[in-house]
Design an enzyme around this catalytic site. Sequence first.
Site, PDB file in Angstrom:
ATOM      1  CE1 TYR A  54       1.132   1.249   4.318  1.00  9.02           C
ATOM      2  CE2 TYR A  54       0.829  -1.055   4.545  1.00  9.02           C
ATOM      3  CZ  TYR A  54       1.130   0.014   4.969  1.00  9.02           C
ATOM      4  OH  TYR A  54       1.946   0.001   6.067  1.00  9.02           O
ATOM      5  CG  HIS A 186      -2.479  -4.898  16.555  1.00 11.20           C
ATOM      6  ND1 HIS A 186      -1.777  -3.794  17.487  1.00 11.20           N
ATOM      7  CD2 HIS A 186      -2.112  -4.524  15.341  1.00 11.20           C
ATOM      8  CE1 HIS A 186      -0.984  -3.120  16.548  1.00 11.20           C
ATOM      9  NE2 HIS A 186      -1.306  -3.276  15.121  1.00 11.20           N
ATOM     10  CG  ASP A 254      -1.901   0.994  14.561  1.00  9.45           C
ATOM     11  OD1 ASP A 254      -0.614   1.024  14.226  1.00  9.45           O
ATOM     12  OD2 ASP A 254      -2.784   0.601  13.612  1.00  9.45           O
TER      13      ASP A 254
HETATM   14  C1  0GY Z   1      -0.400  -1.697  12.102  1.00  8.77           C
HETATM   15  C2  0GY Z   1      -1.358  -2.785  11.242  1.00  8.77           C
HETATM   16  C3  0GY Z   1      -1.510  -2.572   9.835  1.00  8.77           C
HETATM   17  C4  0GY Z   1      -0.256  -2.319   9.145  1.00  8.77           C
HETATM   18  C5  0GY Z   1       1.104  -2.452   9.576  1.00  8.77           C
HETATM   19  O1  0GY Z   1       3.227  -2.358   9.098  1.00  8.77           O
HETATM   20  C6  0GY Z   1       2.240  -2.171   8.509  1.00  8.77           C
HETATM   21  O2  0GY Z   1       2.168  -2.005   7.438  1.00  8.77           O
HETATM   22  O3  0GY Z   1       1.467  -2.941  10.467  1.00  8.77           O
HETATM   23  C7  0GY Z   1      -2.548  -3.307   9.254  1.00  8.77           C
HETATM   24  O4  0GY Z   1      -2.570  -2.920   8.246  1.00  8.77           O
HETATM   25  O5  0GY Z   1      -3.328  -3.774  10.225  1.00  8.77           O
HETATM   26  O6  0GY Z   1      -0.071  -2.180  13.207  1.00  8.77           O
HETATM   27  O7  0GY Z   1       0.114  -0.813  11.789  1.00  8.77           O
END
Ligand code: 0GY
Length: 299
Positions: A54, A186, A254
């Site tokens: 992304y 999480h 987060d």
């Molecule tokens: C978070 C969760 C997400 C993304 C990432 O490293 C990342 O891209 O951790 C998610 O998309 O669930 O902890 O930031």
Amino acid sequence: MNSQDRPQTMDADWLVFHPNPSKPRFRPPPGSVDAHCHVFGPATQFPYAPERKYTPCDAGKVQLFALRDFLGFERNVIVQATCHGKDNRALEDALKAAGGRARGVATVGEDISRDALAGLHAAGVRGVRFNFLRRLADFTPHEVLRRIAAKVAPFGWHVVVYFEAADLGELRPLFASLPTPVVVDHMGRPDVALGVDHPQFQAFIRWMDEDQDVWCKVSCPERLSLAGPPYDDVVPFQRTIVERFPNRVLWGADWPHPNLRGHMADDGVLVDQIPKFATTAELQRKLLVDNPMRLYWAR
Ligand code: 0GY
């Protein structure tokens, strides 16, 4: 267009972090640590990785530190996000700018040298992150993960893992084989529709019971909730873990909340959720001060 040429502008459906979060009524105890947040870019200075899944909005250190102060926190643990791949420069830059008030979790390959690890350590990195969500990162073989863990263990680092609840059974042997503490992002993403008594969440609790080297971030209700803000349906999961393992829990906002769908979290609402699951001053102090200080600042 090859992956190197992909535009660095944020995805069309990207939700930008909250422009003016509410001031929390809950006041975190002095010295509190937000132990899970990210910095993104800015892309002109720290381009997003070619292999990313992304492209986010820029969300840099200046905004992060302003939010830290606004929410009443003193320190951050900045976690390398997958959009920056193994390029930890934005992370290191933020750590250096924080003047000792931030620690980091990096993403590295098995080819990293001891000197490069020492450089990251000097900048404030205390862990490496392995991501097991296919929507976020490509699969890394378990033996490679083990070799990386073996390389970072002498620095006193730990391993941060992000996985889906359904995958815990398959991943437990890998985690058990690592020579470092394991910190779970999480709460291992429980399915809150199933409830805390369901075998899925009970398997997670049993794992933490059986392995004293496992820590847990009681974070991201905004990702797990089916009810939406103020995320009361996630509180029983957070409270169960905090009360059962008060010395191995961490909390993080987060920010800037990558890949949220449907709504953007108000960071003040997230902070106001804390006393609902850490219900005493002692639990709050352990969660927000004692535990993160032990894991990130005492090594
Ligand atoms: C978070 C969760 C997400 C993304 C990432 O490293 C990342 O891209 O951790 C998610 O998309 O669930 O902890 O930031």
